[in-house]
Design a protein around this motif. Structure first.
Motif, PDB file in Angstrom:
ATOM      1  N   ALA A 186       2.057  10.072 -10.264  1.00 15.12           N
ATOM      2  CA  ALA A 186       1.751  10.238 -11.071  1.00 15.12           C
ATOM      3  C   ALA A 186       0.585  11.666 -10.989  1.00 15.12           C
ATOM      4  O   ALA A 186      -0.205  11.948 -12.195  1.00 15.12           O
ATOM      5  N   SER A 187       0.143  11.867  -9.882  1.00 19.60           N
ATOM      6  CA  SER A 187      -0.264  12.864  -9.445  1.00 19.60           C
ATOM      7  C   SER A 187       0.395  13.654  -9.642  1.00 19.60           C
ATOM      8  O   SER A 187       0.179  15.975 -10.157  1.00 19.60           O
ATOM      9  N   GLU A 232       1.212   6.537  -7.100  1.00 23.92           N
ATOM     10  CA  GLU A 232       0.186   7.375  -7.375  1.00 23.92           C
ATOM     11  C   GLU A 232       0.464   8.716  -6.980  1.00 23.92           C
ATOM     12  O   GLU A 232       0.057   9.999  -7.667  1.00 23.92           O
ATOM     13  N   SER A 233       1.524   8.878  -5.917  1.00 22.46           N
ATOM     14  CA  SER A 233       2.059  10.604  -6.211  1.00 22.46           C
ATOM     15  C   SER A 233       2.421  11.073  -7.450  1.00 22.46           C
ATOM     16  O   SER A 233       2.602  12.030  -7.862  1.00 22.46           O
ATOM     17  N   ASN A 280       0.429  -1.083  -0.042  1.00 21.11           N
ATOM     18  CA  ASN A 280      -0.133  -0.172  -0.207  1.00 21.11           C
ATOM     19  C   ASN A 280       0.635   0.931  -0.260  1.00 21.11           C
ATOM     20  O   ASN A 280       0.813   2.050  -0.282  1.00 21.11           O
ATOM     21  N   LYS A 316       1.919   2.225  -3.426  1.00 25.06           N
ATOM     22  CA  LYS A 316       1.108   1.950  -4.370  1.00 25.06           C
ATOM     23  C   LYS A 316       0.636   3.606  -4.284  1.00 25.06           C
ATOM     24  O   LYS A 316       0.492   4.566  -5.452  1.00 25.06           O
ATOM     25  N   LYS A 317       0.716   3.847  -2.777  1.00 21.22           N
ATOM     26  CA  LYS A 317       0.680   5.630  -2.514  1.00 21.22           C
ATOM     27  C   LYS A 317       1.505   6.475  -3.425  1.00 21.22           C
ATOM     28  O   LYS A 317       1.165   7.519  -3.924  1.00 21.22           O
ATOM     29  N   GLU A 318       3.172   5.624  -2.857  1.00 14.67           N
ATOM     30  CA  GLU A 318       3.952   6.090  -3.598  1.00 14.67           C
ATOM     31  C   GLU A 318       3.821   6.469  -5.744  1.00 14.67           C
ATOM     32  O   GLU A 318       3.929   7.604  -6.030  1.00 14.67           O
TER      33      GLU A 318
END
Length: 363
Positions: free
Chosen positions: A44-45, A41-42, A34, A37-39
């Motif tokens: 990508a954003s 997503e960061s 998780n 995955k958060k990294e």
């Protein structure tokens, strides 16, 4: 220097995974996945990279996952953090990077600001920049392999063309500093001429000091409204975490008693980790780090193969460096003896090692 110091105050993490495979096979695999995955997503954003075909003649740099269990000032687990880091050691100067220098605030400046906070009873707040280095704009063409475990399903042959600086790149900290400096200067903050990471904003009788240490920010002001304005401005420009009143920054616990205008700095947690690292956790205490009669000289240095074999596995330089980090921030009482021990880092003997252990017993 940034990476060395970050390592110094995060000393002692022994059980964190060192590779992607270790992370997904351990009993905390869901937590680490998780975090990864958060990294991603960061990334990508923030629009960190585009997937492209590798141009002819271009080379890629690798990347790896770095895992860290983040703890508070009491040593309690706060969260599990995964950081995607580029293998910047494979970069070539003049091709993948040019300038790399990036300043950080000096220890003296931090102590001076803390003294002003105590004397004038200023408000002291803390903010943290999430994924700070991803804010830096990259000027060079750098191509990176896709991160392990998160390759594109329909384009595994593609590579990441970096648009933003990423942790691990040689120029990452510099690009972040330049971006932050440009943004904060646009809000009428002036940089200190002696310390490039200390800023001041004056508005009539109101003023605010800002201390930047990589991605940690301290705000000291005589006006709550001005602090709120600065926080709002920073949050509009960066992904920020408001930590409220400052209590724990770069491994230092901040104690305040505003009724008595007292402020104290403590590295208790860091010192405990140092003692654990060098197996001194349960040692008997010493009343002083050095006493009359203690001597250090070249005659105590290594003279033969037997003495060299004795010192072969003793991390003397690492121990002295760890003591130095405590000395320069919160423990000036050990400055003299640590300075003396530092003279013999190239060829320490057992007497020097015993003296270093005596300092740890004192701490």
């Amino acid at each position: 220097m940034v990476y060395l110091q970050e390592f110094e105050y995060n000393i002692g993490a022994k059980n964190d995974p060192e590779t992607f495979l270790q992370a997904i096979k351990c009993n905390k695999s869901n937590l680490w996945y998780n975090a990864m995955k958060k990294e991603i997503e960061s990334m990508a954003s923030n629009g960190v990279w585009d997937l492209v075909e590798l141009p002819i003649g271009a080379k890629t740099i690798g990347c790896k996952w770095v895992f860290k269990t983040k703890k508070d000032s009491l040593g309690n687990i706060e969260r599990y953090k995964a950081r995607l880091v580029a293998k910047g050691f494979t970069q070539k100067e003049g091709i993948d990077y040019t300038e790399t220098f990036s300043p950080v605030s000096k220890k003296d400046s931090l102590r001076i600001i803390m003294a002003l906070v105590a004397h004038f009873d200023l408000d002291l707040h803390q903010m943290d920049v999430k994924t700070a280095f991803l804010n830096g704009d990259l000027e060079e063409d750098v191509y990176m392999k896709q991160p392990e475990g998160f390759s594109s399903s329909n384009g595994e042959h593609l590579v990441c063309k970096l648009k933003k600086s990423i942790y691990g790149l040689k120029q990452a900290s510099r690009q972040w500093y330049l971006k932050f400096h440009g943004v904060i200067s646009s809000f009428d903050f002036e940089e200190n001429i002696m310390d490039q990471c200390i800023y001041q904003k004056v508005s009539g009788s109101k003023f605010c000091f800002l201390i930047l240490y990589v991605d940690d920010i301290l705000l000291a002001s005589n006006d709550k409204g001005l602090v709120h304005e600065v926080k709002q401005f920073l949050s509009r420009n960066f992904d920020m975490k408001d930590m409220g009143e400052a209590s724990y920054v770069i491994g230092i616990k901040i104690h305040r008693d505003r009724t008595r205008c007292i402020l104290g700095l403590s590295q208790k947690t860091y010192i405990k980790k140092v003692l654990e690292r060098f197996r001194m956790k349960d040692c008997s205490p010493s009343v002083a780090p050095i006493v009359k009669g203690d001597r250090f000289n070249l005659d105590q240095c290594l003279k033969n193969d037997f003495e060299r074999e004795q010192m072969k596995n003793i991390p003397y330089a690492f121990a002295v460096g760890s003591l130095m980090y405590a000395q320069v921030y919160t423990r000036p009482d050990i400055a003299f003896v640590v300075g003396m021990l530092g003279r013999y880092q190239s060829n320490p003997g057992m007497d020097h090692w015993r003296a270093a252990k005596k300092v740890m017993r004192y701490l």
